[in-house]
Design an enzyme around this catalytic site. Structure first.
Site, mmCIF file in Angstrom:
data_model
loop_
_atom_site.group_PDB
_atom_site.id
_atom_site.type_symbol
_atom_site.label_atom_id
_atom_site.label_comp_id
_atom_site.label_asym_id
_atom_site.label_seq_id
_atom_site.Cartn_x
_atom_site.Cartn_y
_atom_site.Cartn_z
ATOM 1 N N LYS A 1 2.022 2.304 -5.149
ATOM 2 C CA LYS A 1 2.596 1.785 -6.397
ATOM 3 C C LYS A 1 1.696 2.093 -7.595
ATOM 4 O O LYS A 1 2.171 2.422 -8.678
ATOM 5 C CB LYS A 1 2.816 0.266 -6.288
ATOM 6 C CG LYS A 1 3.779 -0.139 -5.189
ATOM 7 C CD LYS A 1 3.883 -1.642 -5.041
ATOM 8 C CE LYS A 1 2.681 -2.325 -4.441
ATOM 9 N NZ LYS A 1 2.432 -2.102 -3.016
ATOM 10 N N GLY A 2 0.367 1.998 -7.376
ATOM 11 C CA GLY A 2 -0.583 2.225 -8.474
ATOM 12 C C GLY A 2 -0.440 3.622 -9.046
ATOM 13 O O GLY A 2 -0.386 3.809 -10.266
ATOM 14 N N GLY B 1 0.056 14.069 -2.707
ATOM 15 C CA GLY B 1 -1.405 13.955 -2.735
ATOM 16 C C GLY B 1 -1.796 12.866 -3.717
ATOM 17 O O GLY B 1 -0.954 12.376 -4.474
ATOM 18 N N LEU C 1 4.031 12.512 1.299
ATOM 19 C CA LEU C 1 4.808 13.459 2.115
ATOM 20 C C LEU C 1 3.896 14.497 2.772
ATOM 21 O O LEU C 1 4.132 14.938 3.900
ATOM 22 C CB LEU C 1 5.862 14.173 1.244
ATOM 23 C CG LEU C 1 6.838 15.047 2.008
ATOM 24 C CD1 LEU C 1 7.823 14.199 2.798
ATOM 25 C CD2 LEU C 1 7.602 15.994 1.083
ATOM 26 N N ASN D 1 -5.203 -9.911 -3.864
ATOM 27 C CA ASN D 1 -4.903 -9.368 -2.533
ATOM 28 C C ASN D 1 -4.382 -7.936 -2.676
ATOM 29 O O ASN D 1 -4.460 -7.136 -1.755
ATOM 30 C CB ASN D 1 -3.873 -10.238 -1.780
ATOM 31 C CG ASN D 1 -2.653 -10.619 -2.607
ATOM 32 O OD1 ASN D 1 -2.614 -10.405 -3.815
ATOM 33 N ND2 ASN D 1 -1.660 -11.194 -1.963
ATOM 34 N N GLY E 1 -4.362 -4.079 -3.922
ATOM 35 C CA GLY E 1 -5.366 -3.045 -4.159
ATOM 36 C C GLY E 1 -4.619 -1.785 -4.541
ATOM 37 O O GLY E 1 -4.032 -1.131 -3.686
ATOM 38 N N HIS E 2 -4.558 -1.480 -5.817
ATOM 39 C CA HIS E 2 -3.772 -0.329 -6.284
ATOM 40 C C HIS E 2 -4.708 0.811 -6.643
ATOM 41 O O HIS E 2 -5.474 0.725 -7.600
ATOM 42 C CB HIS E 2 -2.890 -0.751 -7.473
ATOM 43 C CG HIS E 2 -1.837 -1.746 -7.070
ATOM 44 N ND1 HIS E 2 -0.899 -2.246 -7.917
ATOM 45 C CD2 HIS E 2 -1.564 -2.316 -5.859
ATOM 46 C CE1 HIS E 2 -0.115 -3.082 -7.264
ATOM 47 N NE2 HIS E 2 -0.503 -3.139 -6.012
ATOM 48 N N GLN F 1 2.061 -5.989 -3.266
ATOM 49 C CA GLN F 1 2.506 -6.163 -1.865
ATOM 50 C C GLN F 1 3.802 -5.370 -1.626
ATOM 51 O O GLN F 1 4.054 -4.420 -2.342
ATOM 52 C CB GLN F 1 2.705 -7.654 -1.522
ATOM 53 C CG GLN F 1 1.416 -8.465 -1.447
ATOM 54 C CD GLN F 1 0.830 -8.846 -2.775
ATOM 55 O OE1 GLN F 1 1.483 -9.480 -3.584
ATOM 56 N NE2 GLN F 1 -0.409 -8.475 -3.015
ATOM 57 N N ASP G 1 0.812 -1.225 0.000
ATOM 58 C CA ASP G 1 0.000 0.000 0.000
ATOM 59 C C ASP G 1 0.844 1.273 0.000
ATOM 60 O O ASP G 1 0.442 2.295 0.554
ATOM 61 C CB ASP G 1 -0.950 0.032 1.220
ATOM 62 C CG ASP G 1 -1.854 -1.179 1.245
ATOM 63 O OD1 ASP G 1 -2.304 -1.603 0.175
ATOM 64 O OD2 ASP G 1 -2.110 -1.695 2.351
ATOM 65 N N PRO H 1 -8.836 -1.130 8.848
ATOM 66 C CA PRO H 1 -7.980 0.015 9.168
ATOM 67 C C PRO H 1 -6.519 -0.430 9.136
ATOM 68 O O PRO H 1 -6.192 -1.515 9.622
ATOM 69 C CB PRO H 1 -8.386 0.416 10.591
ATOM 70 C CG PRO H 1 -9.246 -0.682 11.103
ATOM 71 C CD PRO H 1 -9.726 -1.509 9.943
#
Ligand code: IMO
Ligand code: MG
Length: 429
Positions: free
Chosen positions: A16-17, A414, A331, A38, A40-41, A223, A13, A303
């Site tokens: 990467k996407g 962002g 950042l 598994n 989620g991008h 991952q 998480d 969460p």
């Protein structure tokens, strides 16, 4: 050397996407090489907001061939839903290609993932319950079914009948669960096979051709390094290698072809699922990061556990991947922080450790040793030029580079495509 691997540097998480969505503009091929749904991008671009589980994040560029390669395990139901969703937003998906060698996630895999987790009770790994572990187990145990097998119904029926006999014995005798029906699964998967047939191709020739023309190829990791079965926090790991080396096998590209190996890291750290996490913040600061960055799993909605940047784990990640570049994401989450901590070593009993221990039992007892740096307390979310970042942000990034011995080449401030600062281009052209 036209291959660029983009891998997760932490526990997944990392963003990467978004990075692939940015880099793919200049690429010709994007390959998802490991894991399954598994992953989620999250990608936010002019088409909308997407949480991609299987389709490579380069799909938004029609000139980019997107490959789900041999190293991925595919749940066809999830893939078809994802394709529908993309198409309904006007995204052309005809440039997707699926390797005939990729293994399939079958209904018994998802079922067993859940049953195994329940059997573990308090020691549960916190898997995504998407059947990933059981599917990779079957691949290695040589009882997996591959995408290409769906194209020959006789072969497929023979394989499924024999494997299901074994799986049903486990389901009924070990878990006291009802057996799964052969005919129903066979028909369902034959139908998936027909739907996916136009996408199924020999991906190695496509990759070979792109390499011969020296066209940029992006390997999209799933991952993160600390979830690697060899180098991660075993047994609290996933079941395929998220490392750059995993990209070589998972896509069928020799390591000599790699030009850059890019590790994506959040400016802090998160983890979803169980297992040790030395810098976890179970306090207001952790909550603040979670709420500001909306740290909830893209796949399971859980969460995420949040904490300060862990430079010990980061350095290890640089080593085992051979990173040439770091992308530092989120950042802006620190924009209002008066000061920021970074873990530089661990205290284990009366010893100081400057390396990432292999034993989970040791890592669980490690106390982080922090360095505290001043925050910048201004908004960075509109800054596009590295030089415009506040002095304190420069200091934070510089310290991180020094501790990890790797340069930061890109920073995100962002979720939107434009909220990105290129320090030095990763992909020119
Ligand atoms: P992306 O690609 C974060 C975690 C699960 C669990 C462990 C094992 O979005 O970065 P699994 O279902 O793989 O057997 O679960 O791995 N995990 C991830 N955590 N991001 C991911 O993917 C993950 N994929 C698996 O939460 O702790
Ligand atoms: Mg994710």
């Amino acid at each position: 050397m036209s291959v660029i691997a983009v891998v997760g540097g932490q526990w997944g998480d990392e963003g990467k996407g978004k990075i692939i969505d940015f880099l793919a503009e200049k690429a010709k091929v994007v390959v998802r090489f490991s894991g399954g749904d598994n992953a989620g991008h999250t990608v936010i671009n002019p088409y909308g907001e997407f949480k991609l589980h299987l389709v490579p994040s380069g799909i938004f560029y029609p000139q980019v061939t997107c490959i789900i390669s041999n190293g991925v395990v595919i749940n066809p139901a999830v893939l078809l839903t994802e394709l529908d969703e993309l198409q309904s937003h006007g995204v052309d998906t005809s440039h997707l290609i699926i390797s005939e060698r990729a293994h399939l996630i079958m209904p018994y895999h998802t079922l067993l993932d859940g049953l195994e987790e329940e059997r573990r009770g308090k020691g549960a790994l916190g898997t995504t319950r998407r059947g990933i572990g059981p599917a990779f187990v079957d691949k290695v145990a040589r009882v997996g079914i591959r995408v290409g097998d769906l194209l020959n119904k006789d072969i497929f029926l023979k394989q499924l009948s024999s494997i299901l006999e074994l799986k049903n014995a486990i389901l009924t005798k070990v878990y006291q669960h009802a057996p799964l029906p052969l005919e129903e699964i066979f028909e369902q998967y034959c139908h998936y096979g027909e739907e996916l047939a136009p996408f199924i191709k020999r991906t190695s020739s496509i990759i070979d051709r792109a390499m011969a023309r020296e066209e940029p190829i992006l390997l999209e990791g799933a991952q993160g390094t600390l979830l690697d079965p060899d180098f991660g926090t075993y047994p609290y790991v996933t079941s395929s290698s998220p490392l750059a080396g995993g990209g070589s096998i998972g896509a069928g590209i020799g390591p000599m072809a790699f030009g850059r190996v890019v590790g994506v890291f959040k400016a802090y750290i998160t983890r979803v699922g169980s297992g040790p996490m030395p810098t976890e913040l179970q306090d207001k600061v952790g909550e603040l990061i979670r709420e500001k960055a909306h740290e909830y799993g893209a796949t399971t909605g859980r969460p995420r556990r949040c904490g300060w940047f862990d430079a010990v784990a980061g350095r290890f990640s640089v080593q085992v991947n051979g990173l040439s570049d770091i992308v530092l994401t989120h950042l802006d989450i620190y924009d209002k922080f008066p000061s920021i901590k970074m873990c530089t070593a661990y205290k284990f009993g009366n010893k100081i450790l400057d390396f990432f221990p292999s034993s989970t039992a040791i890592l669980e007892k490690c106390q982080p040793i922090y360095e505290e740096l001043p925050g910048w307390q201004v908004s960075t979310s509109e800054i596009c030029d590295f030089d415009q970042l506040p002095l304190e942000a420069h200091r934070y990034i510089g310290r991180l580079e020094k501790l990890l011995s790797c340069p930061v080449s890109c920073i995100t401030t962002g979720p939107r495509r434009k909220q990105l600062i290129e320090v030095r281009p990763i992909l020119s052209g």
